[in-house]
Scaffold this active site. Structure first.
Site, PDB file in Angstrom:
ATOM      1  N   GLY A   1     -55.949  49.765  46.849  1.00  0.00           N
ATOM      2  CA  GLY A   1     -56.644  50.439  47.955  1.00  0.00           C
ATOM      3  C   GLY A   1     -57.935  51.031  47.403  1.00  0.00           C
ATOM      4  N   GLY A   2     -59.013  50.950  48.192  1.00  0.00           N
ATOM      5  CA  GLY A   2     -60.342  51.316  47.720  1.00  0.00           C
ATOM      6  C   GLY A   2     -60.445  52.663  47.022  1.00  0.00           C
TER       7      GLY A   2
ATOM      8  N   LYS B   1     -72.045  51.898  50.410  1.00  0.00           N
ATOM      9  CA  LYS B   1     -72.136  50.804  49.428  1.00  0.00           C
ATOM     10  C   LYS B   1     -71.636  49.479  50.027  1.00  0.00           C
ATOM     11  CE  LYS B   1     -69.923  48.595  46.829  1.00  0.00           C
ATOM     12  NZ  LYS B   1     -69.982  47.149  47.206  1.00  0.00           N
TER      13      LYS B   1
ATOM     14  N   SER C   1     -74.602  46.096  46.974  1.00  0.00           N
ATOM     15  CA  SER C   1     -74.197  45.363  45.775  1.00  0.00           C
ATOM     16  C   SER C   1     -74.353  43.878  46.045  1.00  0.00           C
ATOM     17  CB  SER C   1     -72.764  45.718  45.379  1.00  0.00           C
ATOM     18  OG  SER C   1     -71.856  45.276  46.352  1.00  0.00           O
TER      19      SER C   1
ATOM     20  N   ASP D   1     -65.172  48.646  43.515  1.00  0.00           N
ATOM     21  CA  ASP D   1     -64.583  49.974  43.299  1.00  0.00           C
ATOM     22  C   ASP D   1     -65.086  50.573  41.982  1.00  0.00           C
ATOM     23  OD1 ASP D   1     -63.110  49.745  45.631  1.00  0.00           O
ATOM     24  OD2 ASP D   1     -61.408  48.822  44.611  1.00  0.00           O
TER      25      ASP D   1
ATOM     26  N   ALA E   1     -65.980  45.418  35.143  1.00  0.00           N
ATOM     27  CA  ALA E   1     -64.736  44.998  35.814  1.00  0.00           C
ATOM     28  C   ALA E   1     -64.599  43.475  35.804  1.00  0.00           C
ATOM     29  CB  ALA E   1     -64.705  45.517  37.252  1.00  0.00           C
TER      30      ALA E   1
HETATM   31  N1  ATP Z   1     -70.455  37.646  38.477  1.00  0.00           N
HETATM   32  C1  ATP Z   1     -70.883  38.868  38.125  1.00  0.00           C
HETATM   33  N2  ATP Z   1     -71.534  39.069  36.954  1.00  0.00           N
HETATM   34  C2  ATP Z   1     -71.959  40.292  36.579  1.00  0.00           C
HETATM   35  N3  ATP Z   1     -71.778  41.382  37.317  1.00  0.00           N
HETATM   36  C3  ATP Z   1     -71.135  41.264  38.493  1.00  0.00           C
HETATM   37  C4  ATP Z   1     -70.663  39.999  38.966  1.00  0.00           C
HETATM   38  N4  ATP Z   1     -70.047  40.187  40.166  1.00  0.00           N
HETATM   39  C5  ATP Z   1     -70.137  41.522  40.427  1.00  0.00           C
HETATM   40  N5  ATP Z   1     -70.790  42.162  39.432  1.00  0.00           N
HETATM   41  C6  ATP Z   1     -71.096  43.586  39.317  1.00  0.00           C
HETATM   42  O1  ATP Z   1     -70.259  44.351  40.185  1.00  0.00           O
HETATM   43  C7  ATP Z   1     -71.052  44.990  41.197  1.00  0.00           C
HETATM   44  C8  ATP Z   1     -70.318  44.971  42.513  1.00  0.00           C
HETATM   45  O2  ATP Z   1     -70.005  43.633  42.824  1.00  0.00           O
HETATM   46  P1  ATP Z   1     -69.935  43.030  44.296  1.00  0.00           P
HETATM   47  O3  ATP Z   1     -71.283  42.981  44.908  1.00  0.00           O
HETATM   48  O4  ATP Z   1     -69.211  41.728  44.147  1.00  0.00           O
HETATM   49  O5  ATP Z   1     -69.075  44.129  45.030  1.00  0.00           O
HETATM   50  P2  ATP Z   1     -68.028  43.956  46.203  1.00  0.00           P
HETATM   51  O6  ATP Z   1     -68.314  42.694  46.968  1.00  0.00           O
HETATM   52  O7  ATP Z   1     -68.003  45.230  46.939  1.00  0.00           O
HETATM   53  O8  ATP Z   1     -66.705  43.780  45.353  1.00  0.00           O
HETATM   54  P3  ATP Z   1     -65.182  43.940  45.807  1.00  0.00           P
HETATM   55  O9  ATP Z   1     -64.751  42.561  46.139  1.00  0.00           O
HETATM   56  O10 ATP Z   1     -64.550  44.489  44.575  1.00  0.00           O
HETATM   57  O11 ATP Z   1     -65.160  44.878  46.977  1.00  0.00           O
HETATM   58  C9  ATP Z   1     -72.378  44.213  41.203  1.00  0.00           C
HETATM   59  O12 ATP Z   1     -73.440  45.000  41.682  1.00  0.00           O
HETATM   60  C10 ATP Z   1     -72.518  43.858  39.725  1.00  0.00           C
HETATM   61  O13 ATP Z   1     -72.963  44.980  38.982  1.00  0.00           O
HETATM   62 MG    MG Z   2     -66.432  45.960  48.204  1.00  0.00          MG
END
Ligand code: ATP
Ligand code: MG
Length: 327
Positions: free
Chosen positions: A53-54, A199, A238, A270, A300
């Protein structure tokens, strides 16, 4: 949350306090199968259980990064009990609110033949009207935190005014609310106005805007529009492997993510929210917080399975971003 005056900006000394709220927590079950096929029994490897959970993951990631956050969440049934025990075992401060419905279980299955990950996400346990009021009262009774991180989906049957009511109460007390959610929850929250930070990822922003975002200029102008409308003070979009864009009053900064070996994308968002919140709570600048958030998100990615960011990876990537991180 007894205080009624807006707090002054945190200035050094003890770190600011952080509470996370998870309205749809989960007990995550991870396992593996040789190959995914229909109509046969899929014999799974021994399962591993983890809190999910977030907001819960944001609190866990803050703890892993050496900080402190209290995780507040509803929990019910044997799965809810197991979730609490797992958080206790990790040393994550938590305040569960007992509810009648059973905490959901989510299943992450890795197909060994392809390395692909299949994530089965069940709907969050519903809260009765009385439980909703108890949750608001529990939040109200806490010492006013400096930051309240609300992350994850909402149970489907939660009334439309629940989140707005909660956010209004928090901002009346001067709490800085950080929201990582999507769809209707994000829309409702922005309509209240005054959120400290949201975010969204690119898809979530695109869904909110009702358009496919064509290029970096359009992305920046959509984020700026959210700030200008008063829905939120800052927007951190992101962008996965592309890094992130941060827009706030009089500021806009985009940085690329470091190139890392991709093991699992679970927990990137997260970990990023944890990194940003932790740095802000320590009194760092937005620019530093952005870099620490990107570092934690990318850390992560290096971690296996559903593991969140590790401190050593985050610090190393943060150091690299401080030296090289630019748009
Ligand atoms: N393939 C990748 N290589 C390097 N850094 C990454 C990669 N994917 C994600 N990140 C890092 O993690 C951050 C958050 O990723 P993302 O934009 O995928 O978030 P999200 O879609 O909210 O993720 P989640 O699925 O966990 O909710 C990115 O801004 C980046 O710093
Ligand atoms: Mg997310």
């Amino acid at each position: 949350m007894a205080s009624t005056s807006r707090k002054t900006k945190h200035q050094g000394g003890a770190p600011a306090s952080i509470v996370t709220l998870t309205l749809s927590p989960a007990l995550d079950i991870a396992t593996q199968i040789p190959r995914l096929c229909a109509d046969v029994k899929l014999r799974c490897a021994l399962p591993e259980y983890a809190p999910g959970g977030g907001g819960i993951n944001v609190a866990r990631a803050i703890h892993r990064l050496g900080g402190h956050a209290l995780a507040l969440f509803p929990a019910g049934g044997a799965s809810g009990q197991q979730l609490i025990e797992l958080l206790d075992a990790e040393g994550v401060a938590n305040q569960p609110l007992a509810i009648a419905a059973r905490t959901r279980e989510c299943l992450n299955v890795v197909e060994q033949a392809s390395g692909r990950q299949y994530r089965f996400v069940l709907p969050g346990a519903g809260l009765t009207a009385a439980e909703q009021q108890r949750l608001l009262a529990a939040l109200e009774a806490l010492p006013t935190p400096d930051y309240l991180v609300i992350s994850g989906s909402l149970p489907t049957e939660l009334p439309a005014d629940f989140l707005p009511q909660l956010l209004q109460g928090a901002s009346r007390c001067g709490v800085r609310c950080i929201l990582d959610s999507s769809g209707e929850a994000l829309r409702q929250a922005l309509a209240v106005g005054g959120l400290f930070l949201i975010k969204p990822n690119l898809n979530e922003l695109s869904q909110l805007a009702g358009e496919t975002i064509a290029g970096p200029e359009r992305l920046a102008s959509l984020a700026q529009g959210l700030v200008d409308s008063g829905g939120c003070e800052h927007v951190l979009v992101s962008l996965g492997a592309q890094g992130a864009l941060l827009v706030g009053p009089g500021m806009s900064e985009r940085i690329a993510a470091p190139t890392v070996e991709r093991r699992s994308t679970v927990g990137a968002g997260d970990s990023m929210v944890a990194g940003v919140t932790l740095k802000l709570a320590a009194g760092a600048s937005w620019s530093q917080a952005l870099r620490y958030g990107v570092a934690a998100g990318s850390a992560a990615i290096i971690s296996d399975g559903s593991e969140l960011c590790r401190l050593a990876d985050t610090e190393r990537l943060f150091g690299w971003l401080q030296a090289h991180g630019h748009g």
